[in-house]
Design an enzyme around this catalytic site. Structure first.
Site, short mmCIF file in Angstrom:
data_model
loop_
_atom_site.label_atom_id
_atom_site.label_comp_id
_atom_site.label_asym_id
_atom_site.label_seq_id
_atom_site.Cartn_x
_atom_site.Cartn_y
_atom_site.Cartn_z
CE LYS A 41 -2.05 -1.16 3.90
NZ LYS A 41 -1.32 -2.41 4.21
NE ARG A 116 -4.66 -1.87 10.24
CZ ARG A 116 -3.57 -1.25 9.80
NH1 ARG A 116 -3.62 -0.03 9.34
NH2 ARG A 116 -2.41 -1.87 9.82
NE ARG A 155 7.43 -1.98 6.29
CZ ARG A 155 6.10 -1.96 6.35
NH1 ARG A 155 5.39 -1.56 5.30
NH2 ARG A 155 5.48 -2.36 7.43
NE ARG A 202 5.79 -0.11 10.76
CZ ARG A 202 4.62 -0.29 10.16
NH1 ARG A 202 4.42 0.23 8.95
NH2 ARG A 202 3.67 -0.98 10.75
NE ARG A 213 2.29 -4.95 11.61
CZ ARG A 213 3.34 -4.62 10.87
NH1 ARG A 213 4.52 -5.16 11.11
NH2 ARG A 213 3.22 -3.76 9.90
#
Ligand code: ADP
Ligand code: AMP
Length: 255
Positions: A41, A116, A155, A202, A213
């Site tokens: 996203k 969400r 990431r 992160r 998650r």
């Protein structure tokens, strides 16, 4: 105001003027990006934002900024975020309601990571109905869970812009270096290719937190896709494809 504009370099003013002229002919668009963590996203958002002149509202980015600044909102949100659970609907609805009023959202918005839960989706619809608008399109970044761990653990993020890189799939480019050297450089000192500033990982981008998650996604967010499917506005994307191919699918869905 005029005095501060005098200080802006001509090139920047011209670029902004050209951008606004291009944007004046674009139709309004209100788009939701939905999908599990790591589906792409944040990677696709800047491209959609620029092409359709929208603002990009990512609740995760806003919450992380609030946590870093230790605001009352950040203090309330931190515990759930660290565990990979969702923060309360009221907190995120409040920040989105406020953020949508920004001038940069005049032509519409991309919602990244919101809604969400079905309650968030219903509240969003109510907010938009009050303004006489509605969501035009929901892009569902469909992807198998098995692909996501590698994407999430590799990431690296440029904190001030939210730009994301990946050690394997999207290493920062350094002029004069081949791909292997880029990846080595990234491993040694993670540097943003646009600003030269350091990149960070992160805290919740670990295999362990990813499990919670993903569970939150399957239990609480999947029903949001059903909610919008019933309204006939969902476009399903093949988010496992390479980034450029996903961009083509996004452009088709939004044109
Ligand atoms: P999200 O915002 O949905 O959590 P990101 O856009 O940050 O996901 O992507 C997660 C990671 O995967 C990033 O490191 C990004 O560079 C990489 N990535 C994004 N899209 C793709 C893709 N289509 N193929 C491979 N890697 C991707
Ligand atoms: P993200 O950056 O989208 O991966 O979000 C990071 C974390 O912020 C999530 O794991 C949640 O704890 C929280 N969060 C972000 N957006 C929402 C939302 N719309 N509702 C509830 N929690 C959210």
């Amino acid at each position: 105001m005029a005095a501060s504009l005098e200080d802006v370099p001509s090139m920047e003013l011209m670029t902004e003027l050209l951008r606004r002229m291009k944007c004046s002919s674009k139709p309004d668009k209100r788009v939701i990006l939905v999908g599990p963590p790591g589906c792409g996203k944040g990677t696709q958002s800047p491209l959609i934002k620029d092409e359709f002149c929208l603002c990009h509202l990512a609740t995760g980015d806003m919450l992380r900024a609030a946590v870093a600044a230790k605001t009352p909102l950040g203090i309330k949100a931190k515990e759930a975020m660290d565990k990979g659970e969702l923060v309360s609907d009221d907190l995120v609805v409040g920040i989105i309601d406020e953020a949508m009023k920004k001038t940069s959202c005049q032509k519409g918005f991309i919602l990244d990571g919101f809604p969400r839960t079905v309650v968030q989706a219903q509240k969003l619809d109510e907010m938009l109905a009050k303004q006489g608008t509605k969501i035009d399109k929901v892009l569902n970044f469909a992807i198998d869970d098995a692909i996501l761990e590698e994407r999430i653990t590799g990431r690296w993020i440029h904190p001030s812009s939210g730009r994301s890189y990946h050690t394997k799939f999207a290493p920062p480019k350094t002029p004069g270096l081949d791909d292997v050297s880029h990846t080595r450089l990234l491993a040694l000192a993670c540097i943003c290719q646009v600003t030269g500033e350091p990149l960070i990982q992160r805290k919740d981008d670990t295999a362990a937190v990813l499990k919670s998650r993903l569970e939150a996604f399957h239990v609480q967010t999947k029903p949001v896709i059903d909610y919008y499917t019933k309204k006939g506005i969902v476009a399903n994307l093949h988010a496992e494809k390479p980034p450029k191919e996903v961009t083509v699918e996004v452009q088709k869905a939004l044109s």
